[in-house]
Design a protein around this motif. Structure first.
Motif, mmCIF file in Angstrom:
data_model
loop_
_atom_site.group_PDB
_atom_site.id
_atom_site.type_symbol
_atom_site.label_atom_id
_atom_site.label_comp_id
_atom_site.label_asym_id
_atom_site.label_seq_id
_atom_site.Cartn_x
_atom_site.Cartn_y
_atom_site.Cartn_z
ATOM 1 N N MET A 48 4.553 -6.741 4.333
ATOM 2 C CA MET A 48 4.775 -5.821 4.160
ATOM 3 C C MET A 48 4.728 -4.259 4.838
ATOM 4 N N ASP A 49 4.032 -4.278 5.736
ATOM 5 C CA ASP A 49 4.046 -3.966 6.719
ATOM 6 C C ASP A 49 5.356 -4.048 7.956
ATOM 7 N N ALA A 50 5.321 -5.114 8.020
ATOM 8 C CA ALA A 50 6.285 -5.094 8.938
ATOM 9 C C ALA A 50 7.218 -5.320 8.493
ATOM 10 N N THR A 51 7.843 -5.436 6.762
ATOM 11 C CA THR A 51 9.161 -5.377 6.316
ATOM 12 C C THR A 51 9.564 -3.881 5.725
ATOM 13 N N ASP B 240 -8.261 -1.367 -1.218
ATOM 14 C CA ASP B 240 -8.226 -0.746 0.116
ATOM 15 C C ASP B 240 -7.000 -0.802 1.244
ATOM 16 N N ARG B 241 -6.365 -1.762 1.112
ATOM 17 C CA ARG B 241 -5.769 -2.350 2.388
ATOM 18 C C ARG B 241 -4.248 -2.047 2.417
ATOM 19 N N LEU B 242 -3.872 -1.489 1.222
ATOM 20 C CA LEU B 242 -2.556 -1.123 1.371
ATOM 21 C C LEU B 242 -2.516 0.318 2.170
ATOM 22 N N GLY B 243 -1.122 0.433 2.115
ATOM 23 C CA GLY B 243 -0.635 2.115 3.368
ATOM 24 C C GLY B 243 -0.443 2.803 1.774
ATOM 25 N N PRO B 244 -0.146 4.126 2.245
ATOM 26 C CA PRO B 244 -0.214 5.552 1.638
ATOM 27 C C PRO B 244 1.090 4.909 0.670
ATOM 28 N N ASP B 245 1.972 4.721 1.569
ATOM 29 C CA ASP B 245 3.515 4.137 0.604
ATOM 30 C C ASP B 245 3.149 3.371 -0.073
ATOM 31 N N ASP C 183 -4.007 4.734 -8.583
ATOM 32 C CA ASP C 183 -2.710 5.265 -8.597
ATOM 33 C C ASP C 183 -1.898 4.024 -7.846
ATOM 34 N N LYS C 184 -2.325 3.309 -6.748
ATOM 35 C CA LYS C 184 -1.498 3.211 -6.758
ATOM 36 C C LYS C 184 -0.980 1.229 -6.853
ATOM 37 N N ALA C 185 -2.058 1.276 -8.115
ATOM 38 C CA ALA C 185 -2.236 -0.327 -8.863
ATOM 39 C C ALA C 185 -1.406 0.322 -10.062
ATOM 40 N N GLY C 186 -0.362 -0.656 -10.208
ATOM 41 C CA GLY C 186 0.570 -0.939 -12.069
ATOM 42 C C GLY C 186 0.533 -1.806 -12.289
ATOM 43 N N VAL C 187 1.148 -2.221 -13.788
ATOM 44 C CA VAL C 187 1.050 -3.449 -14.397
ATOM 45 C C VAL C 187 3.211 -3.720 -14.079
ATOM 46 N N CYS C 188 3.219 -4.839 -14.262
ATOM 47 C CA CYS C 188 4.442 -5.618 -13.578
ATOM 48 C C CYS C 188 4.592 -6.751 -15.260
#
Length: 382
Positions: free
Chosen positions: A122-125, A162-167, A201-206
């Motif tokens: 995700m970071d790279a793309t 916890d590894r996810l970036g802010p966006d 807040d950065k987690a949601g249901v699919c």
């Protein structure tokens, strides 16, 4: 209404362009992609013809490459972007008893490391969304501790979150059953919702529209999660019995309309609302690219009908307890033929009014059949 339709975004899945099949057989098709780049090229064709499919989801390791930054640049050059990154912790032999919920800590570590690798991608793309689906579960009573598996799941999700970036976001998918038949560790929207609330807040249901018991009222789930602010994405497809992965709207177009009505009523259609509208389909016997175009058109048609609902008349009928009147408002919108409107809209956007006919006239299918000879065709292989 036209402006809302212009702004609509529908993400297509890389794996839908490749060979796929049932548990029994993969029916290979000529001209299917051999590389992630060729999948992206096909997705770009869909976007050029429809105008509303500017992103393509990747699946790792099916779309693994040496340089993801270069892959993202290739997508940009083709006129699309890399969408959600989908993890795969269900195809290795180690995952026979589960991945992140496996009783073996070594297997759990392997699975979590893969999820973290997906965040690196995700970071790279520049991808915003990490989509997680787990086949984890049990087949027999007593096989494992149900509660302990939920603890292991929560621990893994927290580490990746916890590894996810802010966006960046985590999308947690659920599925009623298959391949586990006694318990599935994320079997329904409530389980996914509970874990997402705990995460933040950065987690949601699919919501995968094919992952429910027969008769499930999916639009209720949509409305509930919208109200709670936890609806993050859809995996659109269609089903008659279970996870059929048929073209969205094929089995029950009225259900798709009802789902889109809840989206429109909540003013959650625009990209700014943060809901990723993605396709998740396998075209096993039909031609790949036309089927994906048809699916995009089906979503557009359901959305257009939802936008036609007379919200004021509906609210008035509901307030007065006019049951038949309220139902008639919805049915009037659903019964309207919106295809002439969508044809007109495409012409205004500089597109061919009939994307499927335009594809057949383009010669693209004949070209890829002639060019994509040799190598190994992409596919998950059954």
């Amino acid at each position: 209404m036209k402006q809302a339709l212009r702004e609509q975004r529908i993400e297509t899945p890389s794996w839908a362009y490749a060979n796929s099949g049932t548990r029994f057989k993969v029916f290979a098709q000529a001209g299917v992609p051999r590389t992630p780049q060729e999948k992206i090229a096909d997705a770009a064709v869909v976007h050029r013809l429809t105008g509303v499919a500017p992103a393509v989801a990747l699946h790792i390791p099916w779309d693994r490459v040496d340089d993801y930054g270069e892959l993202a640049k290739y997508a940009t050059d083709q006129g699309v972007a890399v969408g959600a990154i989908n993890s795969n912790v269900f195809q290795d032999d180690d995952y026979k008893l589960g991945s992140v919920t496996n009783p073996d800590p070594g297997v759990r570590r392997k699975a979590i490391d893969h999820l973290l690798e997906c965040v690196d991608i995700m970071d790279a793309t520049g991808s915003r969304d990490l989509k997680l689906w787990f086949s984890d579960g049990t087949n027999y009573p007593g096989q494992d501790s149900i509660r302990a598996r939920q603890d292991r799941l929560a621990e893994a999700l927290h580490e990746v979150y916890d590894r996810l970036g802010p966006d960046q976001r985590m999308l947690l998918e659920y599925k009623l059953f298959e391949p586990a038949f006694y318990t599935t560790d994320v079997p329904d929207w409530g389980t996914s919702y509970a874990h997402c609330v705990e995460l933040g807040d950065k987690a949601g249901v699919c919501i995968d529209t094919g992952h429910h018991a027969p008769g499930t009222n999916i639009e209720f789930i949509v409305a509930f999660l919208l109200r709670a602010g936890k609806l993050a994405a859809f995996d659109f497809n269609s089903r008659f019995y279970a996870d059929d992965d048929l073209m969205v709207g094929a089995a029950d177009p009225f259900q798709l309309f009802r789902i889109m009505h809840e989206i429109v009523a909540a003013d959650a259609l625009t990209p700014a609302a943060g809901i990723a509208f993605m396709l998740d389909q396998c075209h096993n016997i039909e031609a790949k690219i036309p089927a994906i175009i048809r699916s995009v058109l089906n979503v557009q048609e359901a959305t257009a009908k939802a936008l036609l609902v007379d919200a004021e008349a509906l609210a008035a009928a509901q307030r007065s307890g006019d049951v038949l009147g309220a139902n008639a408002v919805l049915m009037d919108a659903y019964s309207t033929d919106v295809r002439p409107l969508l044809r007109e809209l495409r012409e205004e956007m500089g597109l061919d009014p009939d994307p499927i006919a335009a594809y057949h006239r383009s010669g693209y299918q004949e070209r890829i059949v002639a060019e994509r000879v040799g190598g190994r065709q992409a596919g998950w292989g059954a």
